[in-house]
Enzyme design. Sequence first.
Site, PDB file in Angstrom:
ATOM      1  N   LYS A  16       0.848  -1.567  -0.347  1.00 18.79           N
ATOM      2  CA  LYS A  16      -0.344   0.397   0.255  1.00 18.79           C
ATOM      3  C   LYS A  16       1.113   1.240  -0.224  1.00 18.79           C
ATOM      4  CE  LYS A  16      -1.652  -1.978   3.913  1.00 18.79           C
ATOM      5  NZ  LYS A  16      -1.415  -3.322   3.778  1.00 18.79           N
ATOM      6  N   GLY A  40       3.838  -1.361   8.755  1.00 18.93           N
ATOM      7  CA  GLY A  40       5.045  -1.018   7.934  1.00 18.93           C
ATOM      8  C   GLY A  40       5.459  -0.422   6.303  1.00 18.93           C
ATOM      9  N   HIS A  41       4.780   1.098   6.014  1.00 26.47           N
ATOM     10  CA  HIS A  41       4.828   1.036   5.014  1.00 26.47           C
ATOM     11  C   HIS A  41       6.448   0.790   4.112  1.00 26.47           C
ATOM     12  CE1 HIS A  41      -0.159   1.742   5.547  1.00 26.47           C
ATOM     13  NE2 HIS A  41       0.298   0.849   5.463  1.00 26.47           N
ATOM     14  N   GLN A 224      -2.717  -2.763   7.099  1.00 27.08           N
ATOM     15  CA  GLN A 224      -3.050  -4.338   7.801  1.00 27.08           C
ATOM     16  C   GLN A 224      -4.142  -4.653   6.090  1.00 27.08           C
ATOM     17  OE1 GLN A 224      -3.639  -2.227  10.959  1.00 27.08           O
ATOM     18  NE2 GLN A 224      -1.392  -2.211  10.843  1.00 27.08           N
TER      19      GLN A 224
HETATM   20  P1  IMP Z   1      -1.064  -7.110  16.399  1.00 28.23           P
HETATM   21  O1  IMP Z   1      -2.140  -5.954  14.774  1.00 28.23           O
HETATM   22  O2  IMP Z   1       0.092  -5.947  16.289  1.00 28.23           O
HETATM   23  O3  IMP Z   1      -1.998  -7.079  17.409  1.00 28.23           O
HETATM   24  O4  IMP Z   1      -1.384  -7.762  15.088  1.00 28.23           O
HETATM   25  C1  IMP Z   1      -1.947  -8.786  15.035  1.00 28.23           C
HETATM   26  C2  IMP Z   1      -2.001  -9.510  13.614  1.00 28.23           C
HETATM   27  O5  IMP Z   1      -2.025  -9.117  12.673  1.00 28.23           O
HETATM   28  C3  IMP Z   1      -1.059 -10.448  13.681  1.00 28.23           C
HETATM   29  O6  IMP Z   1      -1.418 -11.142  12.840  1.00 28.23           O
HETATM   30  C4  IMP Z   1       0.146  -9.319  13.122  1.00 28.23           C
HETATM   31  O7  IMP Z   1       0.901  -9.883  12.479  1.00 28.23           O
HETATM   32  C5  IMP Z   1      -0.996  -8.967  12.058  1.00 28.23           C
HETATM   33  N1  IMP Z   1      -0.661  -7.806  11.390  1.00 28.23           N
HETATM   34  C6  IMP Z   1      -0.570  -6.246  12.208  1.00 28.23           C
HETATM   35  N2  IMP Z   1      -0.063  -5.235  11.065  1.00 28.23           N
HETATM   36  C7  IMP Z   1       0.006  -5.782  10.238  1.00 28.23           C
HETATM   37  C8  IMP Z   1       0.545  -5.502   8.940  1.00 28.23           C
HETATM   38  O8  IMP Z   1       0.667  -4.367   9.301  1.00 28.23           O
HETATM   39  N3  IMP Z   1       1.225  -6.568   8.248  1.00 28.23           N
HETATM   40  C9  IMP Z   1       1.074  -7.726   7.926  1.00 28.23           C
HETATM   41  N4  IMP Z   1       0.481  -8.362   9.343  1.00 28.23           N
HETATM   42  C10 IMP Z   1       0.255  -8.047  10.090  1.00 28.23           C
END
Ligand code: IMP
Length: 423
Positions: A16, A40-41, A224
């Site tokens: 994105k 992480g963009h 996400q």
């Molecule tokens: P949290 O949002 O850090 O609590 O993570 C919850 C779930 O979402 C986990 O499986 C993370 O690996 C996934 N996740 C959160 N942010 C990202 C992202 O930016 N890219 C990919 N997966 C994400």
Amino acid sequence: MAVDLLLGLQWGDEGKGKIVDVLTSNYNIIARFQGGPNAGHTLVFNGMKHVLHTIPSGIFHESAKNLVGNGVVIDPVIFKKELDKLEEQNVDYRKSLLISRKAHLILPTHRLLDAASETAKGKAKIGSTLKGIGPTYMDKTGRNGIRVGDLELKDWKDKYRALANKHEAMIAFYDVKIDYNLEELETEFFNAVETLKSLTFIDSEEYIYQAQKNGESILAEGAQGSLLDIDFGTYPFVTSSNTTAAGACTGLGIAPNKIGDVFGIFKAYTTRVGSGPFPTELFDEDGARMAKVGHEFGATTGRARRCGWLDLVALKYACQVNGVTKLMMMKADVLSGFKSLKVCTAYNYQGKEITHLPYNIEAHNVSPIYTDFKGWKEDLTAMEDISTIPNELNTYIDFLEKELDIPITLVSVGPDRKQTIFR
Ligand code: IMP
């Protein structure tokens, strides 16, 4: 003027950031509406790689305003590090970066709570990025959170102390071993809060309303992906915010009838980081090849991403939930050199063939049914014009477009801004 949305349609990491950066010259305002430093963009231009976590991906364009919306959760410590990096690169963010007063703050104890909660879950852990995202959104919905606007009040530190004390009691309740030095963490936090306070805080919903009225163009940048949405994702293995189109309404204060185009971003294959079901996941050489060629390591945590074939059942679902009007396919270059490719076009669900995403897509319920495609050998990374791409890739794109009934308007063939082919 209508607000366009840009969203990830899979489990995040679709690319994105690159596309927002490519599209920014068409917009006056780029606005993040949910998530936080779990994102992480990655942007690549002029031979340099930049990773943004909370700051919108339009920040490298002088002409655009970049808004961190009310739906975002901000960790001042990580935010400060992002600002420091921008400063190193002589990016003048002071005039262009705006922060919503209604955005919630991630406290050091939110991060500790995330770690305690994950540790206590054992094998059932979500695979969280451990950035404190879940606990911060829990405090938001629990009406306990501290917002950016609170930093303008004299007594905000009292509110902070009361919440941090409560968090410490909760961490003790989890009864797991978490080593921390709160005093050190707080020194870093309060120092970073001072930096945050030097930025411009705004009533962002009013700002967005006036900007729309004045005909300014706005792009809302999602973080996400749709399958990590708190409501529509693969719960409980999801993040804590609405990553889908509706999240842009609540995360920025945009009325639903003011949404214009919805750009859906997807990879030509699928990846997932963290735990949770993934029907098309590969455990063979093909998966290892995708991971290696696609550099599939998390931009935030460095964790290896799980890789698999494109899941059209899940992609269709994401297009439906978001009302996608234009599709953008990323990382087509990673698929060069595969003899044949597979696309999951249906699931075998408890013995029956289905083409919609069911309630539970765990492996014991669902196995993918594939359609095969011929691969291509050509390296795509230097291609600039759609007329030059291999026939096999054209067949792949045409098939997806027909199945999804939405135009694929862009094909990305490498991480650089320039490696972008418009259709
Ligand atoms: P949290 O949002 O850090 O609590 O993570 C919850 C779930 O979402 C986990 O499986 C993370 O690996 C996934 N996740 C959160 N942010 C990202 C992202 O930016 N890219 C990919 N997966 C994400």
